[in-house]
Design a protein around this motif. Structure first.
Motif, PDB file in Angstrom:
ATOM      1  N   LEU B 110       0.846  -1.189   0.000  1.00 42.40           N
ATOM      2  CA  LEU B 110       0.000   0.000   0.000  1.00 42.40           C
ATOM      3  C   LEU B 110       0.883   1.240   0.000  1.00 42.40           C
ATOM      4  O   LEU B 110       1.775   1.383   0.836  1.00 42.40           O
ATOM      5  N   VAL B 111       0.629   2.139  -0.931  1.00 42.06           N
ATOM      6  CA  VAL B 111       1.463   3.333  -1.041  1.00 42.06           C
ATOM      7  C   VAL B 111       0.576   4.567  -0.966  1.00 42.06           C
ATOM      8  O   VAL B 111      -0.415   4.680  -1.671  1.00 42.06           O
ATOM      9  N   SER B 112       0.965   5.473  -0.141  1.00 43.70           N
ATOM     10  CA  SER B 112       0.237   6.728  -0.038  1.00 43.70           C
ATOM     11  C   SER B 112       1.111   7.674   0.748  1.00 43.70           C
ATOM     12  O   SER B 112       2.223   7.335   1.116  1.00 43.70           O
ATOM     13  N   ALA B 113       0.632   8.849   1.023  1.00 45.14           N
ATOM     14  CA  ALA B 113       1.470   9.750   1.799  1.00 45.14           C
ATOM     15  C   ALA B 113       0.696  10.958   2.250  1.00 45.14           C
ATOM     16  O   ALA B 113      -0.298  11.352   1.646  1.00 45.14           O
ATOM     17  N   ALA B 114       1.185  11.537   3.325  1.00 48.84           N
ATOM     18  CA  ALA B 114       0.522  12.685   3.917  1.00 48.84           C
ATOM     19  C   ALA B 114       0.594  13.884   2.976  1.00 48.84           C
ATOM     20  O   ALA B 114      -0.358  14.622   2.807  1.00 48.84           O
ATOM     21  N   ASN B 115       1.731  14.079   2.314  1.00 49.90           N
ATOM     22  CA  ASN B 115       1.866  15.250   1.443  1.00 49.90           C
ATOM     23  C   ASN B 115       2.488  14.866   0.100  1.00 49.90           C
ATOM     24  O   ASN B 115       2.988  13.762  -0.092  1.00 49.90           O
ATOM     25  N   GLN B 116       2.440  15.800  -0.800  1.00 50.59           N
ATOM     26  CA  GLN B 116       2.895  15.552  -2.174  1.00 50.59           C
ATOM     27  C   GLN B 116       4.359  15.114  -2.241  1.00 50.59           C
ATOM     28  O   GLN B 116       4.719  14.221  -3.004  1.00 50.59           O
ATOM     29  N   GLU B 117       5.175  15.744  -1.426  1.00 54.46           N
ATOM     30  CA  GLU B 117       6.599  15.447  -1.471  1.00 54.46           C
ATOM     31  C   GLU B 117       6.868  14.011  -1.054  1.00 54.46           C
ATOM     32  O   GLU B 117       7.592  13.268  -1.708  1.00 54.46           O
ATOM     33  N   LYS B 118       6.240  13.637   0.065  1.00 49.42           N
ATOM     34  CA  LYS B 118       6.418  12.277   0.553  1.00 49.42           C
ATOM     35  C   LYS B 118       5.826  11.275  -0.414  1.00 49.42           C
ATOM     36  O   LYS B 118       6.341  10.177  -0.570  1.00 49.42           O
ATOM     37  N   LEU B 119       4.723  11.649  -1.039  1.00 49.46           N
ATOM     38  CA  LEU B 119       4.099  10.755  -1.996  1.00 49.46           C
ATOM     39  C   LEU B 119       5.081  10.445  -3.121  1.00 49.46           C
ATOM     40  O   LEU B 119       5.267   9.290  -3.508  1.00 49.46           O
ATOM     41  N   ALA B 120       5.725  11.477  -3.616  1.00 47.79           N
ATOM     42  CA  ALA B 120       6.695  11.296  -4.686  1.00 47.79           C
ATOM     43  C   ALA B 120       7.782  10.331  -4.236  1.00 47.79           C
ATOM     44  O   ALA B 120       8.118   9.376  -4.937  1.00 47.79           O
ATOM     45  N   TRP B 121       8.267  10.550  -3.047  1.00 44.76           N
ATOM     46  CA  TRP B 121       9.332   9.682  -2.540  1.00 44.76           C
ATOM     47  C   TRP B 121       8.842   8.253  -2.374  1.00 44.76           C
ATOM     48  O   TRP B 121       9.522   7.297  -2.752  1.00 44.76           O
ATOM     49  N   ASN B 122       7.652   8.103  -1.818  1.00 46.19           N
ATOM     50  CA  ASN B 122       7.127   6.760  -1.597  1.00 46.19           C
ATOM     51  C   ASN B 122       6.908   6.008  -2.900  1.00 46.19           C
ATOM     52  O   ASN B 122       7.095   4.800  -2.957  1.00 46.19           O
TER      53      ASN B 122
END
Lengths: 359, 359
Positions: B110-122
């Motif tokens: 499962l991939v997701s993230a709190a913010n756009q930056e972290k999402l990109a990294w994830n």
DNA sequence: GCAGAAATTTGAATCGATCCAACAAAAATG
DNA sequence: CATTTTTGTTGGATCGATTCAAATTTCTGC
């Protein structure tokens, strides 16, 4: 020609970029992982080359090996994968785990398998920093398998008494007593227990022998809690039918059939899970037996669904989300210590319980 | 001393076992991955050494690099991780994905993230063989991010018209027409539309300009379907209020407030998701407006919850589970081709729609 | 007892990155 | 202008396994 085609098929590596841009692979690596230490001019050149060659960015597979940490936690169970999305208890738990993972940016890898052999393989090969184990049936096997990975792990719904593994559970005895007292105080004296398994693969009425030899001490503790409390109200607990089920529809219905086929049907049911309790409400209602007028039911778990059905389910609520959060934190902040936590439970009275019928 | 302690801390590698057992790494490797080609005597010796030294088995990190395939598919969204366990649509979809993964033994990350930056990294660092994207809001950004990984991926709930990405969606126009015709045939003539977003971050009444400039063509198509069909029944579609929401509680309620604050409140609501439809039922009921006697509602999606609530939700059902299965199969059997599939939809009539009030 | 076949074992190469000590070049200091 | 600092770059070592061609050992049949 052939080499050209091969070149097309083979993904571009960081080393290819470095060569094409005329820098060392060390510098090329820095361009992506620590761009600020590379001279702007070089950085742009490398980036341009990467862009132009269609480089996908540093492959996490390579990075992983070097870094050692995956930044993901595995959640494993012996049920099929869909269990995580269907079962209300699992879902609430996953909610807590999600929260903790979101907060630290960690990922979640779901691990499960159709059969034992594949499960072993999937656990061995899961790319995770640690495991959270949903110990339903086959929990002990799951723990054994996971132990071999020598990664941090925590067992949920502990059940069995292995002090060497980290686990989070609830005070089963206290919870069971709350449930029993609530019904006893409402005047009930004839009970039946819908029990979780004492050992793998069993189903049917449980004898004292089976209870004594319980592999899952969580089940045993709940039963002990029920009985202790009921005994205080003068109930002869040896007469109480205890039907062992698999926490799913079929065996639970079978249990109800068996229980209500007896001479003196109960006026109150103690169910060791909300799942079973909800199935029971459904079964009884379909037979024209009114809940709670004819029969009262207390569940165990406190899943959100219990609040929504009609009648609302009286239950012993575990802090499910909080347990999930803590489990995730245990893995994320792992320090090598074995931790065993027992959470408190709470009686939530809704509409599935009422005073016992007079007479 | 120091070296001894260090030895304790450092995990044991396959090479350590090989050295201790007096065999080459090649043989040691074979003992674990292809035991049948190693002479029994040697095999047992190596295994014994491994056991005795506390070897955890071949580290998947190492294997992965060599093998290239992770055997897991990533499921990504811009929502928080808990979305996968809370949202009924997502859950049904995950059910289908789970099925396909279970069948082949693949894992789910499962991939997701709190913010756009972290999402990109994830997304950059997810250890997966491909992605399934839940394109809700911010879908286009999610696709852009994922494209950079140069791994196979498939967009769900497509929405926007990018023919270069694989996607599975439904026939939005046909579905919307079914919904509109159903209501029109029941005699309704005054409508309101609870719409999904036409572009990111918007909310409020949508103007023709906004609709024309839609980023999400799925939303546009549904609206077009509604309007086309209603026009055939002589309804002046320019008078129909279209309120854009974010598919969650707050903005949907705001939309309902706004719609029912108007002079001529609708007798029928076309909701572009079941989620919004269910919120609407709740909102109306709380205000004493009866569904379907006073207002009829048609949803869109066909989530399982729609069958359970009261009144049951009339809706345009997508084959959600089947979409999930196909999406997973697309990644698992990826052959490099871009595939775009459009699934059929079906009108399911339940109790949330009824004949329009006379007068 | 020996040639040839079959079964095992070996060890270097590889997967794709990051890390770091050593070096080089440029900038600052006296 | 020589010397120290600072800044940037290099290339070898490493992470932990798998693979495969070549070398070695064991087995067959005569």
């Amino acid at each position: 020609m052939a080499s050209l085609l091969e070149g097309q098929a083979r993904p571009i590596r960081l080393a290819d970029i470095a060569r094409a841009a005329g820098v060392s692979h060390g510098t090329a690596s820095n361009v992506f992982s620590r761009p600020e230490i590379v001279r702007a001019e070089v950085r742009e050149r490398v980036k341009a080359v990467a862009e132009q060659m269609g480089y996908a960015g540093p492959d996490p597979k390579g990075r992983l090996l070097r870094a050692g940490k995956v930044n993901a936690i595995g959640v494993a169970t012996t049920e099929p994968l869909s269990y995580f999305f269907d079962d209300p208890f699992a879902r609430a738990m996953m909610g807590g785990i999600s929260e903790a993972c979101d907060a630290t940016g960690a990922g979640i890898a779901l691990v499960s398998a159709a059969n034992q052999e594949k499960l072993a393989w999937n656990i061995q090969s899961a790319l995770v920093d640690g495991f959270i184990l949903f110990c339903i049936e086959g929990g002990s096997r799951l723990v054994d398998l996971t132990r071999e990975r020598r990664l941090p792990f925590v067992a949920l719904e502990l059940g069995f008494q292995d002090e060497t593994v980290s686990a989070i559970g609830v005070d089963n005895v206290a919870g069971a007593r709350l449930a029993a007292r609530h019904l006893a105080e409402l005047g009930h004296r004839r009970f039946a227990v819908l029990s979780l398994a004492f050992a793998d693969g069993r189903t049917g009425f449980a004898t004292p022998d089976i209870v004594r030899g319980a592999l899952y001490t969580g089940t045993r503790d709940r039963l002990a809690g029920y009985f202790e409390e009921l005994a205080r109200f003068g109930v002869d607990t040896t007469k109480i039918p205890v039907y062992e089920t698999e926490n799913e529809e079929k065996s639970t219905r079978a249990g109800l059939e068996a229980i209500f086929a007896k001479d003196e049907p109960p006026t109150a049911i103690l169910a060791m899970s909300d799942r079973m309790a909800l199935i029971a409400i459904d079964w009884l209602t379909a037979r024209g037996i009114k809940v709670p007028q004819d029969v009262s039911i207390v569940g165990f778990d406190g899943v959100p669904d219990g609040a929504l059905c009609t009648p609302g389910l009286t239950t012993i609520a575990q802090p499910i989300t909080e347990i999930g959060r803590r489990a995730a934190r245990m893995i994320l902040d792992h320090d090598g210590a074995v931790r065993r936590e027992t959470m408190g439970v709470e009686l939530i009275v809704r509409a599935s319980t009422g005073p016992a019928r007079k007479g």
